[in-house]
Design a protein around this motif. Structure first.
Motif, PDB file in Angstrom:
ATOM      1  N   UNK A  16       6.645   1.691   3.013  1.00  0.00           N
ATOM      2  CA  UNK A  16       5.653   0.846   2.348  1.00  0.00           C
ATOM      3  C   UNK A  16       4.853   0.061   3.385  1.00  0.00           C
ATOM      4  N   UNK A  17       3.615   0.459   3.527  1.00  0.00           N
ATOM      5  CA  UNK A  17       2.658  -0.264   4.353  1.00  0.00           C
ATOM      6  C   UNK A  17       2.310  -1.540   3.584  1.00  0.00           C
ATOM      7  N   UNK A  18       2.249  -2.668   4.289  1.00  0.00           N
ATOM      8  CA  UNK A  18       1.984  -3.917   3.576  1.00  0.00           C
ATOM      9  C   UNK A  18       1.336  -4.947   4.493  1.00  0.00           C
ATOM     10  N   UNK A  19       0.781  -5.954   3.865  1.00  0.00           N
ATOM     11  CA  UNK A  19       0.154  -7.076   4.566  1.00  0.00           C
ATOM     12  C   UNK A  19       0.390  -8.326   3.727  1.00  0.00           C
ATOM     13  N   UNK A  20       0.184  -9.474   4.345  1.00  0.00           N
ATOM     14  CA  UNK A  20       0.213 -10.743   3.620  1.00  0.00           C
ATOM     15  C   UNK A  20      -1.160 -11.377   3.798  1.00  0.00           C
ATOM     16  N   UNK A  21      -1.827 -11.665   2.681  1.00  0.00           N
ATOM     17  CA  UNK A  21      -3.168 -12.252   2.774  1.00  0.00           C
ATOM     18  C   UNK A  21      -3.094 -13.667   3.347  1.00  0.00           C
ATOM     19  N   UNK A  70       0.846  -1.197   0.000  1.00  0.00           N
ATOM     20  CA  UNK A  70       0.000   0.000   0.000  1.00  0.00           C
ATOM     21  C   UNK A  70       0.882   1.247   0.000  1.00  0.00           C
ATOM     22  N   UNK A  71       1.451   1.601  -1.170  1.00  0.00           N
ATOM     23  CA  UNK A  71       2.208   2.852  -1.225  1.00  0.00           C
ATOM     24  C   UNK A  71       1.284   4.012  -0.864  1.00  0.00           C
ATOM     25  N   UNK A  72       1.754   4.958  -0.102  1.00  0.00           N
ATOM     26  CA  UNK A  72       0.924   6.026   0.445  1.00  0.00           C
ATOM     27  C   UNK A  72       0.193   6.806  -0.649  1.00  0.00           C
ATOM     28  N   UNK A  73      -1.124   6.828  -0.545  1.00  0.00           N
ATOM     29  CA  UNK A  73      -2.008   7.541  -1.486  1.00  0.00           C
ATOM     30  C   UNK A  73      -1.755   7.160  -2.941  1.00  0.00           C
ATOM     31  N   UNK A  80       3.721   3.906  -8.553  1.00  0.00           N
ATOM     32  CA  UNK A  80       5.004   4.133  -9.199  1.00  0.00           C
ATOM     33  C   UNK A  80       5.308   2.962 -10.120  1.00  0.00           C
ATOM     34  N   UNK A  81       6.212   3.166 -11.081  1.00  0.00           N
ATOM     35  CA  UNK A  81       6.556   2.045 -11.978  1.00  0.00           C
ATOM     36  C   UNK A  81       7.075   0.864 -11.173  1.00  0.00           C
ATOM     37  N   UNK A  82       6.664  -0.309 -11.534  1.00  0.00           N
ATOM     38  CA  UNK A  82       7.058  -1.513 -10.800  1.00  0.00           C
ATOM     39  C   UNK A  82       7.277  -2.630 -11.800  1.00  0.00           C
ATOM     40  N   UNK A  83       8.410  -3.283 -11.666  1.00  0.00           N
ATOM     41  CA  UNK A  83       8.667  -4.453 -12.498  1.00  0.00           C
ATOM     42  C   UNK A  83       8.472  -5.691 -11.667  1.00  0.00           C
ATOM     43  N   UNK A  84       7.626  -6.594 -12.122  1.00  0.00           N
ATOM     44  CA  UNK A  84       7.396  -7.850 -11.433  1.00  0.00           C
ATOM     45  C   UNK A  84       7.816  -8.975 -12.360  1.00  0.00           C
ATOM     46  N   UNK A  85       8.665  -9.833 -11.836  1.00  0.00           N
ATOM     47  CA  UNK A  85       9.168 -10.960 -12.627  1.00  0.00           C
ATOM     48  C   UNK A  85       8.636 -12.248 -12.105  1.00  0.00           C
ATOM     49  N   UNK A 101       4.571   9.218   7.344  1.00  0.00           N
ATOM     50  CA  UNK A 101       3.313   8.619   6.905  1.00  0.00           C
ATOM     51  C   UNK A 101       2.874   7.519   7.861  1.00  0.00           C
ATOM     52  N   UNK A 102       3.842   6.902   8.567  1.00  0.00           N
ATOM     53  CA  UNK A 102       3.501   5.835   9.521  1.00  0.00           C
ATOM     54  C   UNK A 102       2.543   6.341  10.597  1.00  0.00           C
ATOM     55  N   UNK A 103       2.661   7.621  10.935  1.00  0.00           N
ATOM     56  CA  UNK A 103       1.831   8.201  11.993  1.00  0.00           C
ATOM     57  C   UNK A 103       0.366   8.254  11.574  1.00  0.00           C
ATOM     58  N   UNK A 104       0.126   8.605  10.326  1.00  0.00           N
ATOM     59  CA  UNK A 104      -1.255   8.862   9.894  1.00  0.00           C
ATOM     60  C   UNK A 104      -1.880   7.738   9.069  1.00  0.00           C
ATOM     61  N   UNK A 105      -1.093   6.730   8.698  1.00  0.00           N
ATOM     62  CA  UNK A 105      -1.614   5.683   7.807  1.00  0.00           C
ATOM     63  C   UNK A 105      -2.780   4.905   8.414  1.00  0.00           C
TER      64      UNK A 105
END
Length: 194
Positions: A68-73, A44-47, A189-194, A127-131
């Motif tokens: 980078x705020x994140x979780x694992x499903x 979850x990149x901020x906004x 943002x641009x992201x390359x996933x392999x 951003x950690x404060x307000x996320x």
């Protein structure tokens, strides 16, 4: 079963993590990952738009631990386990001294418009404060998605809501505007996933 609720790998001092790296090693029985298995990394990149990354064998994911705020499903596959290794790389001491850890009126008075505010928080560990407010529904659902018993879940949701209420009481106009802007979904943002 189980997963990880939304979090930052560096929630703030005294934590010194600067970069997170996750290497996916595959499934315990050697089979290939399927979407219904779960276990995806949710960034979850901020906004910005969220990014979902499948835990494919051999995939290496690298991101900033404090941005980078994140979780694992939840892992739903009952036939085998998923294996991964996480690495955390600390900041160098010089960089650590330059990191703001307290949101002040000075920060807030520097914004001439909402785009500047969003840009600031996207690049700042503050951003950690307000996320928790910006993503409060996502936090709640990620807690529910993890395999917690009902008593633990209720306790965690209550603690989360107390934090949200405290932040809203102090920063309501800023948080309302950022939440509204977040739902406009700025492309990631641009992201390359392999």
């Amino acid at each position: 079963g189980g997963g990880f609720p939304m979090h930052y790998d560096n929630p703030g001092p005294p934590n010194k993590r600067g970069v997170t790296a996750i290497l996916y090693l595959g499934l315990g029985d050697g089979s290939s990952w399927q979407k219904e298995d779960g276990g995806t990394l949710e960034l979850r990149p901020f906004c910005r738009q969220s990014i979902s990354i499948a835990p494919l064998c051999g995939r290496l994911v690298i991101f900033r631990s404090d941005l980078i705020l994140h979780a694992v499903s939840r892992w739903c596959c009952t036939k085998c386990a998923r294996f991964a290794i996480s690495f955390w790389f600390d900041y160098c001491p010089q960089h650590e001294k330059q990191i703001d850890t307290v949101l002040t009126r000075t920060h807030l008075s520097n914004f001439q418009n909402w785009d500047q505010a969003i840009s600031f928080f996207q690049q700042s560990p503050l951003q950690r404060i307000i996320s928790r407010v910006i993503y409060q529904e996502d936090y709640h659902s990620s807690l529910s998605d993890c395999a917690f018993d009902s008593e633990t879940l209720m306790s965690m949701n209550s603690a989360h809501q107390a934090t949200v209420n405290s932040l809203i009481s102090k920063l309501k106009p800023l948080l309302e505007k950022l939440r509204a802007r977040n739902f406009e979904v700025i492309p990631s943002f641009p992201l390359e996933i392999y």
